[in-house]
Design a protein around this motif. Sequence first.
Motif, mmCIF file in Angstrom:
data_model
loop_
_atom_site.group_PDB
_atom_site.id
_atom_site.type_symbol
_atom_site.label_atom_id
_atom_site.label_comp_id
_atom_site.label_asym_id
_atom_site.label_seq_id
_atom_site.Cartn_x
_atom_site.Cartn_y
_atom_site.Cartn_z
ATOM 1 N N CYS A 174 -3.203 13.061 -5.876
ATOM 2 C CA CYS A 174 -3.314 14.752 -5.686
ATOM 3 C C CYS A 174 -3.344 15.232 -6.827
ATOM 4 C CB CYS A 174 -1.825 14.550 -4.688
ATOM 5 S SG CYS A 174 -2.729 13.934 -2.949
ATOM 6 N N ILE A 227 -6.075 14.918 2.471
ATOM 7 C CA ILE A 227 -5.555 14.041 1.849
ATOM 8 C C ILE A 227 -5.789 12.903 3.052
ATOM 9 C CG2 ILE A 227 -3.382 12.416 1.090
ATOM 10 C CD1 ILE A 227 -5.215 13.817 -0.878
ATOM 11 N N SER A 264 -1.583 19.560 -2.415
ATOM 12 C CA SER A 264 -0.188 18.991 -2.152
ATOM 13 C C SER A 264 -0.516 17.618 -1.262
ATOM 14 C CB SER A 264 0.161 19.908 -1.619
ATOM 15 O OG SER A 264 1.566 19.340 -0.372
ATOM 16 N N HIS A 265 0.268 16.584 -1.545
ATOM 17 C CA HIS A 265 0.184 15.224 -1.033
ATOM 18 C C HIS A 265 -0.166 15.350 0.753
ATOM 19 C CE1 HIS A 265 4.784 15.724 -0.737
ATOM 20 N NE2 HIS A 265 4.519 14.974 -0.003
ATOM 21 N N THR A 266 0.498 16.704 0.866
ATOM 22 C CA THR A 266 0.825 16.917 2.261
ATOM 23 C C THR A 266 -0.864 17.440 3.133
ATOM 24 O OG1 THR A 266 1.854 19.144 2.444
ATOM 25 C CG2 THR A 266 2.919 17.049 2.460
ATOM 26 N N GLY A 325 0.246 5.829 2.595
ATOM 27 C CA GLY A 325 1.041 5.812 1.774
ATOM 28 C C GLY A 325 0.267 5.196 0.718
ATOM 29 N N PRO A 370 2.463 5.163 -3.153
ATOM 30 C CA PRO A 370 2.809 6.402 -2.668
ATOM 31 C C PRO A 370 2.430 7.064 -3.854
ATOM 32 C CG PRO A 370 3.901 5.301 -1.766
ATOM 33 C CD PRO A 370 3.271 4.228 -2.380
ATOM 34 N N ILE A 429 -0.798 7.884 -5.362
ATOM 35 C CA ILE A 429 -1.167 8.973 -4.193
ATOM 36 C C ILE A 429 -0.756 9.956 -4.771
ATOM 37 C CG2 ILE A 429 -1.422 9.785 -2.008
ATOM 38 C CD1 ILE A 429 -1.115 6.984 -1.072
ATOM 39 N N GLU A 430 0.092 10.264 -5.410
ATOM 40 C CA GLU A 430 0.591 11.417 -5.961
ATOM 41 C C GLU A 430 0.535 12.238 -7.359
ATOM 42 O OE1 GLU A 430 2.989 13.982 -5.417
ATOM 43 O OE2 GLU A 430 4.573 12.686 -3.697
#
Length: 231
Positions: free
Chosen positions: A65, A77, A71-73, A90, A58, A61-62
């Motif tokens: 991004c 992604i 955004s991670h949302t 994740g 995670p 990945i942050e």
Amino acid sequence: MRRSASKKKSGQSNVDSITSSTTDLFRSASSKASTKEMDRIDHLFNQYANRSSNLIDPEGIEELCSNLEVSHTDIRILMLAWKMKAEKQGYFTQEEWRRGLKALRADTISKLKKGLPELEKEVRRQSNFADFYAYAFRYCLTEEKQKSIDIETICQLLDIVMGSTFRAQVDYFVEYLKIQNDYKVINMDQWMGFYRFCNEISFPEMTEYNPELAWPLVLDNFVEWIREKQT
């Protein structure tokens, strides 16, 4: 005559030899280029991977991004995870990373960033979107033998995956899910039922909806709730 035939054979043999050599050189160059591309993809993976687990976790990945300026949302992604066929939410394994980035022909962050709009077009094709929609549900099954997802997560997922295409249906369904007391979780059959509902039933008229057909009960209740609001 025999000499002439012999010369023809010799000439053809030389042509075949040249053709074969050219093919071998092309294959060799192609193989070297492919190897270099994979080396760059691996190098990129190592920039985000946790060294102890050899996974992009995670935190990685942050950072990814952030470098992609999304955004991670962001749904893209999730689309990237679909392209990689990532199995665990994740986390990206090196094999999954290679699969996705090679398919996207992206061996740098710049290329990956430029490839996201094309990836979104690919996913939104009708031939691919149902598979992506089902994948989004499976990707959120984070526990072993888990078969359903809590209502709060489902509402968030619906907004991300379907909100831009079926805004009204998603808003109503999310509202219904939040106020009803019959369901604490949603399973895959119910999840896919809502996708079918959005694609087959006109909204908000819903004149084609027939509860006698094989719809999940949660959708029967949803339609009944809307019709009561409409009267």
